[in-house]
Design an enzyme around this catalytic site. Structure first.
Site, PDB file in Angstrom:
ATOM      1  N   LYS A 422       0.857  -1.189   0.000  1.00 15.38           N
ATOM      2  CA  LYS A 422       0.000   0.000   0.000  1.00 15.38           C
ATOM      3  C   LYS A 422       0.890   1.234   0.000  1.00 15.38           C
ATOM      4  O   LYS A 422       1.870   1.297   0.753  1.00 15.38           O
ATOM      5  CB  LYS A 422      -0.888  -0.005   1.248  1.00 15.38           C
ATOM      6  CG  LYS A 422      -1.518   1.344   1.591  1.00 15.38           C
ATOM      7  CD  LYS A 422      -2.157   1.334   2.973  1.00 15.38           C
ATOM      8  CE  LYS A 422      -2.500   2.749   3.431  1.00 15.38           C
ATOM      9  NZ  LYS A 422      -3.106   2.789   4.774  1.00 15.38           N
ATOM     10  N   TRP A 523      -9.532   0.300   0.897  1.00 15.49           N
ATOM     11  CA  TRP A 523     -10.637   0.929   1.633  1.00 15.49           C
ATOM     12  C   TRP A 523     -10.176   1.998   2.620  1.00 15.49           C
ATOM     13  O   TRP A 523     -10.807   2.226   3.633  1.00 15.49           O
ATOM     14  CB  TRP A 523     -11.485  -0.129   2.344  1.00 15.49           C
ATOM     15  CG  TRP A 523     -11.891  -1.243   1.465  1.00 15.49           C
ATOM     16  CD1 TRP A 523     -12.802  -1.201   0.435  1.00 15.49           C
ATOM     17  CD2 TRP A 523     -11.396  -2.590   1.494  1.00 15.49           C
ATOM     18  NE1 TRP A 523     -12.893  -2.438  -0.171  1.00 15.49           N
ATOM     19  CE2 TRP A 523     -12.041  -3.316   0.456  1.00 15.49           C
ATOM     20  CE3 TRP A 523     -10.471  -3.257   2.281  1.00 15.49           C
ATOM     21  CZ2 TRP A 523     -11.801  -4.650   0.206  1.00 15.49           C
ATOM     22  CZ3 TRP A 523     -10.223  -4.595   2.028  1.00 15.49           C
ATOM     23  CH2 TRP A 523     -10.881  -5.277   1.013  1.00 15.49           C
ATOM     24  N   HIS A 524      -9.075   2.664   2.306  1.00 19.14           N
ATOM     25  CA  HIS A 524      -8.551   3.696   3.199  1.00 19.14           C
ATOM     26  C   HIS A 524      -8.698   5.087   2.585  1.00 19.14           C
ATOM     27  O   HIS A 524      -7.858   5.958   2.783  1.00 19.14           O
ATOM     28  CB  HIS A 524      -7.073   3.415   3.528  1.00 19.14           C
ATOM     29  CG  HIS A 524      -6.869   2.143   4.272  1.00 19.14           C
ATOM     30  ND1 HIS A 524      -5.617   1.577   4.481  1.00 19.14           N
ATOM     31  CD2 HIS A 524      -7.757   1.291   4.863  1.00 19.14           C
ATOM     32  CE1 HIS A 524      -5.755   0.437   5.157  1.00 19.14           C
ATOM     33  NE2 HIS A 524      -7.042   0.251   5.401  1.00 19.14           N
ATOM     34  N   TYR A 525      -9.767   5.297   1.840  1.00 13.80           N
ATOM     35  CA  TYR A 525      -9.972   6.594   1.202  1.00 13.80           C
ATOM     36  C   TYR A 525     -10.261   7.662   2.257  1.00 13.80           C
ATOM     37  O   TYR A 525     -10.772   7.379   3.336  1.00 13.80           O
ATOM     38  CB  TYR A 525     -11.102   6.525   0.170  1.00 13.80           C
ATOM     39  CG  TYR A 525     -12.333   5.775   0.607  1.00 13.80           C
ATOM     40  CD1 TYR A 525     -13.319   6.393   1.369  1.00 13.80           C
ATOM     41  CD2 TYR A 525     -12.524   4.435   0.264  1.00 13.80           C
ATOM     42  CE1 TYR A 525     -14.448   5.716   1.771  1.00 13.80           C
ATOM     43  CE2 TYR A 525     -13.654   3.739   0.668  1.00 13.80           C
ATOM     44  CZ  TYR A 525     -14.610   4.390   1.421  1.00 13.80           C
ATOM     45  OH  TYR A 525     -15.728   3.713   1.825  1.00 13.80           O
TER      46      TYR A 525
END
Length: 589
Positions: A422, A523-525
């Protein structure tokens, strides 16, 4: 049992189910508490009375009962009357939320009652947003780790109060995982490639390799932010589920607009009004998440005036920055096959590198016998498999044929696991815009993955590190596969249809192309309501009174390797800070 699916399709199915399930328990357990008795203040939205005669007025109305909203509501209720409005339902008793073996079914459920609402960014990357009390903590992979000291200092938080707030979360819903063999191999290979030292088990964000915490207990049972509501004063808190807020209501008679309350719809479609008390310190607090909060501001008339007028929304405040600066941490993953069965594991090991990349991993096959026959909706192989087919040919018959073939995939096809990287702090950003005035519709979201060359180079560096890890003796001894070439390592992942982005023939030759074509979300927006542009340092919305934001939409970077710990802590922290700022020593907290 023979399989009629190709290996890339098998891997794609494995990849999505593995990411979305990450289940570690086959026990059919139930939540240990009856929500009816432990949370008597949680009610259906239709129970709310808004006759207009003697209706209660609230000191705080919190929109969004997610990772931040739940601890915030519990904390503020110690001194004030609080109304918490959540558009989704209850997580308690929902086996698809609570049981790891059923985890992916909720994410795959595209119905209006699902705990997860899918959306696809304009980039072509499949994504999800929570729609359940407890928010993202009900549908995520459960990994728990704190933010760095640098992040805490950057956002200007009181470190003493932060260090009181994290343990408040951890004592209630966080656990130390039983480390799986795959995770040990990942740790050893990370140390071999120089991601050192090994820091053991810790919540802290420290350079090197470590094991982190989890919100899953040893029985494979999920504990969510909704359980933090047990710390509330039941006499001062009202929680309404299936309460879909349409917009914030403003009093515009003064020099500045002033939040007065909210308009919301119950589960039967009936409209209700909820109002703040007359105190100047009463507030509406938005905790709808990085997608929901900028969307709610726009629907309420706060945002770029031209865009609001285009949607026929009356402008309350012209702010060109609402919805701007949206970011998502791009994630790419490499499949590592194994000749022997691999125990299923969640993300437990993380490598925090000095080159702006985080390395994580999970392993094993983790779906129930029934779930493999499920239609997994748009966030699954049915759509990914069809992404290479022209849209007009993506017929229901083609989807059903794929579902039928999926039932014959042998479990042996799912041996192995993934190593993922990531980008820690992407420079590339995008924007969010409304496509309708219906709050239940997803807005248009663009993240512009890898638009900035620095982000692309970071991905390349991360993939190179993963290749070295896979080629290490730790992995070859564990998987019983001989050392593989880079082409072979990347080909299995590059051939799978993991998103709706067109593929290229040189994915295994160009790491840059591999990164672009296989990008996924983790899913870390975040972003869309940045400090200094939409809110001040206290997270109060600029240009209006009595409106505040407490969620990840105010961040310009995702905290730590995984943000849920800090977002929950943020809810507790801001609750304590509001109480102290308003009451001083009388806050008693």
């Amino acid at each position: 049992m023979a399989s009629v699916c190709t290996l890339p399709n098998q891997l794609f199915l494995f990849f999505l189910l593995w990411l979305y399930t990450l289940s570690s328990s086959s026990q059919a357990v139930h939540h240990q508490y009856s929500s009816e008795f432990r949370y008597p203040f949680i009610k259906k939205a239709s129970s709310f009375s808004s006759s207009g005669h003697g209706d209660p007025a609230y000191d705080y109305i919190i929109v969004g009962g997610g990772a931040a909203g739940c601890p915030l509501a519990a904390t503020l209720s110690q001194k004030f009357n609080v109304l918490l409005l959540e558009r989704g339902g209850m997580p308690f008793g929902n086996a698809n939320v609570s049981l790891l073996k059923n985890f992916h079914i909720t994410l795959a459920d595209t119905s209006s009652t699902s705990a997860s609402q899918y959306f696809v960014s304009t980039d072509g990357v499949l994504n999800s947003r929570a729609r359940v009390l407890g928010g993202g903590t009900c549908i995520n992979a459960g990994f728990y780790t704190r933010a760095s000291t640098r992040f805490i200092n950057k956002v200007g938080w009181d470190s003493e109060l932060v260090n009181q707030s994290y343990p408040w979360i951890e004592k209630q819903i966080v656990y130390r995982p039983e480390v799986a063999p795959w995770q040990v191999v990942v740790r050893d290979s990370l140390l071999d490639v120089g991601v050192a030292p090994f820091n053991g088990f810790t919540y802290d964000h420290i350079y090197g390799t470590k094991f982190g915490g989890t919100i899953f207990d040893r029985f494979g049972r999920r504990h969510t932010a909704a359980e933090l509501l047990a710390a509330a004063d039941p006499q001062k808190l009202t929680v309404l589920v299936h309460a879909t807020v349409q917009k914030v209501l403003f009093d515009t008679l003064g020099k500045r607009p002033k939040a007065a309350g909210v308009l919301f719809k119950d589960e039967n479609g009936n409209q209700h009004l909820a109002f703040l008390s007359n105190s100047l310190k009463s507030e509406v607090i938005l905790s709808c998440g990085a997608i929901g909060t900028p969307q709610m501001l726009l629907l309420s008339g706060v945002g770029p005036k031209a865009e609001l007028e285009e949607m026929k929304i009356s402008s309350v405040l012209d702010n060109k920055f609402v919805g701007r600066g949206m970011a998502d941490n791009p994630m790419n993953a490499v499949f590592v096959p194994s000749k022997k069965p691999v125990k299923q594991s969640l993300i437990q090991t993380v490598g925090i590198t000095k080159m702006g990349v985080y390395i994580e991993a999970s392993s094993g096959f983790g779906q129930s016998n029934d779930s493999i026959q499920c239609h997994h909706g748009i966030i699954s192989a049915e759509i990914g498999q069809l992404s290479t087919i022209p849209p007009k040919q993506r017929t229901p018959e083609a989807i059903q044929a794929y579902i039928g073939r999926k039932k014959d995939i042998p479990h042996e096809a799912f041996r192995g696991g993934f190593i993922l990287e990531k980008i820690a702090d992407p420079i590339s950003t995008g924007q969010l815009k409304l496509i309708s005035t219906n709050v239940e519709d997803n807005p248009s979201v663009t993240f512009n993955y890898f638009k900035h060359p620095h982000d692309l180079q970071s991905c390349v560096d991360g993939i190179r590190m993963i290749i070295k890890m896979v080629q290490s003796e730790h992995f070859t001894n564990f998987t019983q596969f001989d050392k593989q070439t880079t082409d072979k390592i990347l080909n299995m992942s590059a051939s799978a249809n993991v998103n709706l982005i067109p593929k290229h023939t040189n994915d295994t030759k160009s790491l840059e192309q591999f990164c672009k074509d296989t990008v996924l979300t983790i899913w870390h927006y975040h972003g869309g309501c940045h400090v200094g542009k939409v809110v001040d340092r206290e997270h109060k919305v600029l240009g209006v009174h009595r409106l505040r934001i407490v969620d990840g939409s105010v961040f310009d970077e995702s905290p730590g390797t995984n943000p849920q710990a800090t977002i929950m802590m943020m809810g507790r922290y801001m609750g304590l800070k509001i109480l102290r700022d308003r009451l001083g020593k009388a806050a008693g907290v």
